[in-house]
Write a protein that holds these residues in place. Structure first.
Motif, mmCIF file in Angstrom:
data_model
loop_
_atom_site.group_PDB
_atom_site.id
_atom_site.type_symbol
_atom_site.label_atom_id
_atom_site.label_comp_id
_atom_site.label_asym_id
_atom_site.label_seq_id
_atom_site.Cartn_x
_atom_site.Cartn_y
_atom_site.Cartn_z
ATOM 1 N N VAL A 141 -6.779 0.068 -2.852
ATOM 2 C CA VAL A 141 -7.318 0.781 -4.172
ATOM 3 C C VAL A 141 -8.648 -0.120 -3.907
ATOM 4 O O VAL A 141 -9.955 0.825 -3.646
ATOM 5 N N GLY A 161 -1.473 1.916 -4.042
ATOM 6 C CA GLY A 161 -2.945 1.507 -3.999
ATOM 7 C C GLY A 161 -3.845 2.831 -3.750
ATOM 8 O O GLY A 161 -5.035 3.313 -4.151
ATOM 9 N N TYR A 168 -1.288 -3.466 -3.458
ATOM 10 C CA TYR A 168 -1.971 -2.674 -4.083
ATOM 11 C C TYR A 168 -2.914 -3.139 -4.335
ATOM 12 O O TYR A 168 -4.388 -2.157 -4.012
#
Length: 296
Positions: free
Chosen positions: A235, A104, A231
């Motif tokens: 991100v 991520g 994840y």
């Protein structure tokens, strides 16, 4: 070039990308056998985009471009180097929480880099100079929905009404961001190559839908279907560090920006499994009024 000797590359839906070998070197050959309106010089656009982002993102070297030859029936083509790594959609399901977080962070860096490549105005690229022409959907998300209502005939009246309401609210939020950037527009694990050991992104491929557009469009694509908290948080963390947008605000903008793609995909739900999943997700969003709803 001996087209019969080329091996189709897995992962795409177009069936136009092949692995070839010349003088002992492996190459990737993209054929443009079915040019679409507005993409008459797609091979030159794609080559120019790879040149534009070189040094900022991991992309292939452009080795050759060739326009179509109607006399011989040879389609236009783009030849590039082969990038290392495995497709992200193959690697991602094998990861635990720690691995998802590492990947991520890497994917967030890619999305943030794209979000930082400024463009003067929205538009689609029409030639090798990256000249911009008007994008469809000038009336905003509500107009985009209205234009595709006929292709959503399998939806209930309540779902269509809910989608219109979500589109109006999303457009109001998107209008708070005036900046325009380079948008890959298909930034998902299938189009990212990943080093399975380090989980760094080693390649960003398939630029056929790239355009100048909203800075949160690619982030929305990245987070559309891959929603594991480890994840998603990674991100958003990287994106925020690079571009200064708090995670909650970035996620809301990303979900809203992704509605453009979801509406388009849902209108083509029978073309491939991704479009079918987008249709299911968009119906869940319409029923709940929540752009962060999960497909049911």
């Amino acid at each position: 070039m001996d087209l019969a000797s080329m091996t189709p590359l897995a992962g795409g839906w177009s069936g136009e990308t092949f692995l070839a070998e010349a003088a002992g070197e492996r190459q990737v050959v993209r054929l443009y056998a079915r040019p679409r309106p507005g993409r008459e010089h797609a091979e030159e656009v794609d080559a120019a985009l790879l040149t534009l982002v070189r040094g900022l993102l991991p992309v292939a070297d452009v080795l050759e471009t060739r326009r179509a030859d109607p006399a011989s029936g040879m389609p236009a083509l783009l030849v590039t180097s082969v990038l290392p790594g495995e497709r992200g959609d193959v690697v991602l399901p094998t990861l635990d929480g720690q691995g998802l977080a590492r990947l991520g962070l890497a994917v967030g860096r890619v999305a943030a880099t794209l979000g930082g490549i400024a463009m003067l105005r929205p538009g689609r690229f029409v030639d090798g100079d990256l000249t911009l022409a008007e994008l469809p959907g000038a009336d905003g998300l509500p107009g985009w929905v209205d234009a595709r209502e006929e292709s959503l005939a399998h939806w209930t009246a309540a779902e269509l009404s809910g989608l219109r309401a979500v589109a109006r609210e999303a457009q109001d939020l998107l209008d708070t961001v005036a900046r325009t950037c380079l948008v890959h527009s298909d930034l998902n694990p299938k189009n990212l190559l990943v080093d399975p050991a380090t989980l760094e992104v080693t390649g960003v491929v398939d630029w056929e839908h790239a355009h100048a557009g909203h800075p949160f469009a690619d982030l929305g694509n990245v987070l559309r279907l891959d929603r594991d908290p480890a994840y998603v948080e990674a991100v958003l963390s990287t994106y925020g560090e690079r571009l200064g947008t708090p995670p909650g605000e970035a996620l809301a903008l990303a979900r809203s920006a992704d509605l453009w793609a979801l509406v388009d995909l849902a209108s083509r739900r029978e073309e491939n499994p991704v479009a079918a999943r987008a249709d299911a997700l968009l119906r869940a969003i319409a029923r709940t009024g929540d752009p962060s709803a999960r497909e049911s």
